[in-house]
Design a protein around this motif. Structure first.
Motif: not given
Length: 582
Positions: A240-245, A274-284, A286-291
């Motif tokens: 739920d947390l990683i997807s915001s859904k 499945v990941l929430d794109p608004r977290t910025g993982f697509q452009s960062d 480091k965020i993608m690694q943590v997610m």
């Protein structure tokens, strides 16, 4: 079935001298709870979870509570769940467990009172975030919520208790977005001679929905009970947390398990589905690694058989490690040495203070390369300060706009102090230019022109609904902006003391009175030409009306900031006047 309060008290045998555990919460008279909820008025109803109707209440002493009101034809089952919740809530005390306040009986009803947490359930927060396109939770806040839940479960398991009902509807969020676990009515206490990690075969509790996406399939199909049931449920909450859904809404969840869906996306390197794109993982990266690490942890928590899953202590260690890793790898800005910051501020001399705030002081500084900066020095390294420090970094490092003060970097952390280094803006605050910085009372050197965050009077900018309930909303910023608009046209501070009575006066309330009495002239600064220039008169009247709309209560009546911006641009061009706003 007639129930008496003394029957409940004698159910709790323990190690006290008389063999009875003392109940921490009150035995409330039913009428007290009825009064606190306006006789369980529909407006006080917060929702329904299972057989429980939840009501907001306020006791006579001002204490805010949530009252669970339960009734059912199956009185034995409900009474057992009622006892479970009171017993566990009473004997265990942890910062990430919802605080038990008391209980009551009324005819066939059972009532339990808990502390009230203003941001509601995690499930409701995520659903509202999606439906209203709210700004998503920063990654670090998601991790903090996961750590809070893991802390609570690890604590329960150490005391031999299986929660058995972990889901996002039983995770509550306070005004600081700290998570607390509720819903202990289905919990099980392991026998004293049974290991915390042992597995037992039991009949399935009738209160548990067998098709619920959060429930361990091994428990449903084979009745296998252990702390690993909670680990599975925690894994779904991580989804739920990683997807915001909520996991039940994942595409394909009606055909296969959430674990299978997540596993296939990880294997196919398709987590972006499945990941929430608004977290910025697509452009960062480091965020993608943590997610990705959080997704893999969620999958491990849902592993089969149960024995392959980590325990909650191991889960907690992994999450804390990822949080620390995230802290250390936040980049895109400089890491400043403590000695350089000390030198830049003349050893943090009091004359260099630009402002004071709840979390720290802001100093003017000049680095060796001549760059002028504003340095925020946090008061301490306690949990709240660290969260504030990390949140500022997490949010501001992703945002770049000509109208946002830039964050240049942070301290290295080697000196056991927290520092953030910001762009220095030489012209200082709007407050200083229109009516002097009322947050600072002493005389200041010429370079002291930066923002004052002194708490005195800042409540005058705060949305009354946020102040009363702690509920976060974009509309709270709209209210604050409305107060600033009134400052700009009146040159009055947001808060002052009336002379000679010394009474507190808020600009928002003062402005409303003048507008409603059609005496706008008494609000407006005479030096801006309100009386002598027709164009100025129309423009000021339009701004005043816009400010009035911004501070409306309830908050749903306020415009969005996009509408505010469009209105201001229209006023500036002369194409949007007073009549058009109304």
């Amino acid at each position: 079935m007639r129930l008496r309060c003394d029957l409940l008290q004698c159910c709790f045998t323990g190690t006290s001298s008389n063999g009875v555990i003392q109940i921490k919460g009150k035995i409330f008279p039913y009428l007290i709870l009825a009064q606190a909820t306006n006789n369980f008025n529909k407006r006080n109803c917060l929702g329904k979870i299972g057989l429980k109707n939840l009501y907001y209440g306020k006791l006579r002493d001002g204490c805010e509570i949530v009252i669970e009101r339960v009734s059912s034809n199956d009185k034995r089952q409900i009474f057992q769940q009622f006892l479970n919740e009171i017993l566990v809530s009473n004997i265990l005390d942890h910062k990430n467990l919802v605080t038990f306040r008391g209980y009551a009986f009324h005819h066939e009803e059972f009532l339990v009172a808990h502390e009230y947490l203003s941001n509601g359930t995690l499930a409701a927060y995520l659903e509202c975030e999606i439906q209203h396109n709210k700004c998503t939770l920063p990654l670090l806040t998601r991790m903090e919520i996961a750590i809070d839940i893991a802390n609570a479960l690890s604590y329960l398991h150490k005391h031999g208790i299986i929660h058995h009902n972990i889901n996002s509807s039983n995770i509550l969020l306070d005004k600081n977005m700290c998570a607390k676990v509720a819903g202990l009515h289905l919990s099980r206490k392991l026998p004293e001679d049974v290991s915390v990690n042992a597995t037992s075969i039991v009949s399935i509790s009738s209160g548990i929905a067998k098709n619920c996406v959060y429930i361990d399939p091994e428990y449903v199909s084979h009745g296998r009970v252990s702390t690993k049931n909670d680990v599975y449920s925690f894994g779904v909450v991580l989804c739920d947390l990683i997807s915001s859904k909520l996991a039940k809404y994942w595409e394909g969840c009606d055909r296969e398990s959430i674990a299978a869906l997540l596993g296939r996306n990880i294997e196919n390197q398709a987590l972006d589905k499945v990941l929430d794109p608004r977290t910025g993982f697509q452009s960062d990266h480091k965020i993608m690694q943590v997610m990705t690490a959080m997704a893999e942890l969620a999958l491990n928590c849902m592993g089969f058989p149960q024995e392959q899953r980590p325990n909650m202590e191991q889960v907690l260690d992994i999450l804390n490690g990822k949080r620390l890793e995230r802290y250390k790898t936040i980049e895109a800005f400089r890491i400043f040495d403590y000695a350089d910051l000390r030198k830049a501020t003349m050893q943090f001399h009091p004359d260099r203070i630009l402002g004071e705030g709840g979390f720290g002081s802001v100093f003017y500084g000049k680095l060796q390369d001549g760059l002028e900066v504003a340095i925020k020095r946090f008061h301490n390294m306690r949990e709240n300060s660290l969260k504030q420090f990390m949140n500022e970094i997490e949010i501001l490092r992703l945002l770049h706009h000509r109208n946002l003060v830039s964050l240049y970097g942070r301290s290295s952390g080697e000196h056991n102090e927290l520092f953030l280094v910001y762009e220095y803006v030489p012209n200082g605050t709007v407050s200083r230019h229109i009516h002097g910085d009322f947050g600072l009372s002493r005389s200041q050197p010429d370079y002291v022109t930066h923002v004052s965050t002194a708490p005195a009077g800042t409540n005058a900018y705060m949305d009354p609904e946020y102040f009363q309930t702690g509920r976060v909303s974009y509309r709270s910023d709209v209210y604050s902006f409305g107060v600033v608009l009134f400052e700009l046209i009146s040159s009055k501070p947001a808060f002052w003391r009336d002379v000679p009575h010394g009474e507190a006066v808020g600009l928002a309330k003062f402005a409303i009175i003048k507008l409603l009495n059609n005496t706008l002239k008494e609000l407006v600064d005479p030096d801006i030409g309100y009386d002598s220039d027709k164009d100025v008169t129309e423009m000021v009247a339009a701004v005043a009306e816009l400010a009035f709309q911004c501070i409306q209560c309830p908050k749903e009546l306020r415009p969005s900031m996009k509408q505010v911006l469009e209105t201001l641009e229209g006023i500036k061009k002369g194409t949007w006047g007073f009549n058009q706003i109304t």
